[in-house]
Write a protein that holds these residues in place. Structure first.
Motif, PDB file in Angstrom:
ATOM      1  N   VAL A 259       0.850  -1.187   0.000  1.00  0.00           N
ATOM      2  CA  VAL A 259       0.000   0.000   0.000  1.00  0.00           C
ATOM      3  C   VAL A 259       0.888   1.241   0.000  1.00  0.00           C
ATOM      4  O   VAL A 259       1.623   1.484   0.965  1.00  0.00           O
ATOM      5  CB  VAL A 259      -0.933   0.025   1.216  1.00  0.00           C
ATOM      6  N   GLU A 260       0.818   1.978  -1.100  1.00  0.00           N
ATOM      7  CA  GLU A 260       1.611   3.200  -1.228  1.00  0.00           C
ATOM      8  C   GLU A 260       0.876   4.397  -0.631  1.00  0.00           C
ATOM      9  O   GLU A 260      -0.356   4.435  -0.587  1.00  0.00           O
ATOM     10  CB  GLU A 260       1.920   3.510  -2.695  1.00  0.00           C
ATOM     11  N   SER A 261       1.651   5.384  -0.224  1.00  0.00           N
ATOM     12  CA  SER A 261       1.098   6.647   0.250  1.00  0.00           C
ATOM     13  C   SER A 261       2.149   7.734   0.056  1.00  0.00           C
ATOM     14  O   SER A 261       3.319   7.435  -0.207  1.00  0.00           O
ATOM     15  CB  SER A 261       0.694   6.551   1.721  1.00  0.00           C
ATOM     16  N   GLY A 262       1.723   8.984   0.187  1.00  0.00           N
ATOM     17  CA  GLY A 262       2.659  10.086   0.133  1.00  0.00           C
ATOM     18  C   GLY A 262       2.671  10.872  -1.155  1.00  0.00           C
ATOM     19  O   GLY A 262       3.374  11.879  -1.259  1.00  0.00           O
ATOM     20  N   GLY A 263       1.911  10.427  -2.141  1.00  0.00           N
ATOM     21  CA  GLY A 263       1.864  11.167  -3.392  1.00  0.00           C
ATOM     22  C   GLY A 263       1.113  12.483  -3.221  1.00  0.00           C
ATOM     23  O   GLY A 263       0.486  12.735  -2.189  1.00  0.00           O
ATOM     24  N   GLY A 264       1.194  13.322  -4.246  1.00  0.00           N
ATOM     25  CA  GLY A 264       0.484  14.587  -4.173  1.00  0.00           C
ATOM     26  C   GLY A 264       0.907  15.537  -5.262  1.00  0.00           C
ATOM     27  O   GLY A 264       1.632  15.158  -6.193  1.00  0.00           O
ATOM     28  N   LEU A 265       0.444  16.773  -5.135  1.00  0.00           N
ATOM     29  CA  LEU A 265       0.759  17.834  -6.077  1.00  0.00           C
ATOM     30  C   LEU A 265       1.839  18.712  -5.463  1.00  0.00           C
ATOM     31  O   LEU A 265       1.652  19.262  -4.368  1.00  0.00           O
ATOM     32  CB  LEU A 265      -0.501  18.652  -6.354  1.00  0.00           C
ATOM     33  N   VAL A 266       2.966  18.816  -6.140  1.00  0.00           N
ATOM     34  CA  VAL A 266       4.076  19.630  -5.653  1.00  0.00           C
ATOM     35  C   VAL A 266       4.606  20.486  -6.792  1.00  0.00           C
ATOM     36  O   VAL A 266       4.331  20.216  -7.965  1.00  0.00           O
ATOM     37  CB  VAL A 266       5.217  18.771  -5.071  1.00  0.00           C
ATOM     38  N   GLN A 267       5.388  21.491  -6.441  1.00  0.00           N
ATOM     39  CA  GLN A 267       5.969  22.362  -7.446  1.00  0.00           C
ATOM     40  C   GLN A 267       7.335  21.843  -7.877  1.00  0.00           C
ATOM     41  O   GLN A 267       8.000  21.112  -7.125  1.00  0.00           O
ATOM     42  CB  GLN A 267       6.099  23.785  -6.896  1.00  0.00           C
ATOM     43  N   ALA A 268       7.730  22.222  -9.058  1.00  0.00           N
ATOM     44  CA  ALA A 268       9.051  21.837  -9.558  1.00  0.00           C
ATOM     45  C   ALA A 268      10.120  22.315  -8.572  1.00  0.00           C
ATOM     46  O   ALA A 268      10.059  23.440  -8.073  1.00  0.00           O
ATOM     47  CB  ALA A 268       9.288  22.440 -10.933  1.00  0.00           C
ATOM     48  N   GLY A 269      11.062  21.421  -8.293  1.00  0.00           N
ATOM     49  CA  GLY A 269      12.121  21.720  -7.345  1.00  0.00           C
ATOM     50  C   GLY A 269      11.843  21.262  -5.931  1.00  0.00           C
ATOM     51  O   GLY A 269      12.763  21.211  -5.102  1.00  0.00           O
ATOM     52  N   ASP A 270      10.593  20.916  -5.657  1.00  0.00           N
ATOM     53  CA  ASP A 270      10.222  20.440  -4.320  1.00  0.00           C
ATOM     54  C   ASP A 270      10.651  18.997  -4.111  1.00  0.00           C
ATOM     55  O   ASP A 270      11.097  18.306  -5.029  1.00  0.00           O
ATOM     56  CB  ASP A 270       8.706  20.548  -4.126  1.00  0.00           C
ATOM     57  N   SER A 271      10.470  18.566  -2.864  1.00  0.00           N
ATOM     58  CA  SER A 271      10.770  17.180  -2.484  1.00  0.00           C
ATOM     59  C   SER A 271       9.496  16.497  -2.010  1.00  0.00           C
ATOM     60  O   SER A 271       8.543  17.152  -1.568  1.00  0.00           O
ATOM     61  CB  SER A 271      11.814  17.148  -1.368  1.00  0.00           C
ATOM     62  N   LEU A 272       9.522  15.174  -2.096  1.00  0.00           N
ATOM     63  CA  LEU A 272       8.384  14.367  -1.669  1.00  0.00           C
ATOM     64  C   LEU A 272       8.909  13.008  -1.256  1.00  0.00           C
ATOM     65  O   LEU A 272       9.894  12.523  -1.831  1.00  0.00           O
ATOM     66  CB  LEU A 272       7.401  14.220  -2.824  1.00  0.00           C
ATOM     67  N   ARG A 273       8.266  12.410  -0.256  1.00  0.00           N
ATOM     68  CA  ARG A 273       8.649  11.061   0.135  1.00  0.00           C
ATOM     69  C   ARG A 273       7.452  10.129  -0.001  1.00  0.00           C
ATOM     70  O   ARG A 273       6.401  10.353   0.619  1.00  0.00           O
ATOM     71  CB  ARG A 273       9.157  11.021   1.577  1.00  0.00           C
ATOM     72  N   LEU A 274       7.622   9.108  -0.801  1.00  0.00           N
ATOM     73  CA  LEU A 274       6.608   8.064  -0.928  1.00  0.00           C
ATOM     74  C   LEU A 274       6.920   6.945   0.061  1.00  0.00           C
ATOM     75  O   LEU A 274       8.086   6.627   0.301  1.00  0.00           O
ATOM     76  CB  LEU A 274       6.578   7.507  -2.345  1.00  0.00           C
ATOM     77  N   SER A 275       5.855   6.365   0.588  1.00  0.00           N
ATOM     78  CA  SER A 275       5.999   5.223   1.484  1.00  0.00           C
ATOM     79  C   SER A 275       5.223   4.040   0.916  1.00  0.00           C
ATOM     80  O   SER A 275       4.212   4.223   0.234  1.00  0.00           O
ATOM     81  CB  SER A 275       5.462   5.550   2.881  1.00  0.00           C
TER      82      SER A 275
END
Length: 125
Positions: free
Chosen positions: A5-21
């Motif tokens: 089960v994945e989580s952590g996605g979303g809408l972000v701006q270019a240059g930002d960071s995100l962590r998927l789990s």
């Protein structure tokens, strides 16, 4: 059987960071090789990153090398994808994958027996 089960996605701006789990069920998680694939609209599914059972061996797609990092916490049955300096071309549904092979890794989709349902990452241009 392993459920992912994945989580952590979303809408972000270019240059930002995100962590998927990716949370995995099953007592044998620590013996599995784990990875991530992605699929952008209108494109083929592509390999992103893979890690063997203890994290000693990793491999990345050229398009994400140096920006993305795969990691895992076997005590939590969780694998992560740390994504930095996101670009519009990173927009895709990201899938967590698992293979019941401890030491070998692969970039081929048919190497992996288990797939999550996916989480959307959107980076507008």
């Amino acid at each position: 059987q392993v459920q992912l089960v994945e989580s952590g996605g979303g809408l972000v701006q270019a240059g930002d960071s995100l962590r998927l789990s990716c949370a995995a069920s099953g007592r044998t998680f620590s013996s599995y090789s784990m990875g991530w694939f992605r699929q952008a609209p209108g494109k083929e599914r592509e390999f992103v990153a893979v890690m063997n059972w203890n994290g000693a061996t990793t491999y990345y797609a050229d398009s994400v090398k140096g920006r993305f990092t795969i990691s895992r916490d076997n005590t939590k049955n969780t694998v992560y994808l740390h994504m930095n300096t996101l670009k519009p071309e990173d927009t895709a549904v990201y899938y967590c994958v698992a293979a019941p092979r401890s030491y070998t890794i692969s970039t081929r989709s048919n190497f992996f027996d288990y797939w999550g349902q996916g989480t959307q990452v959107t980076v507008p241009s």
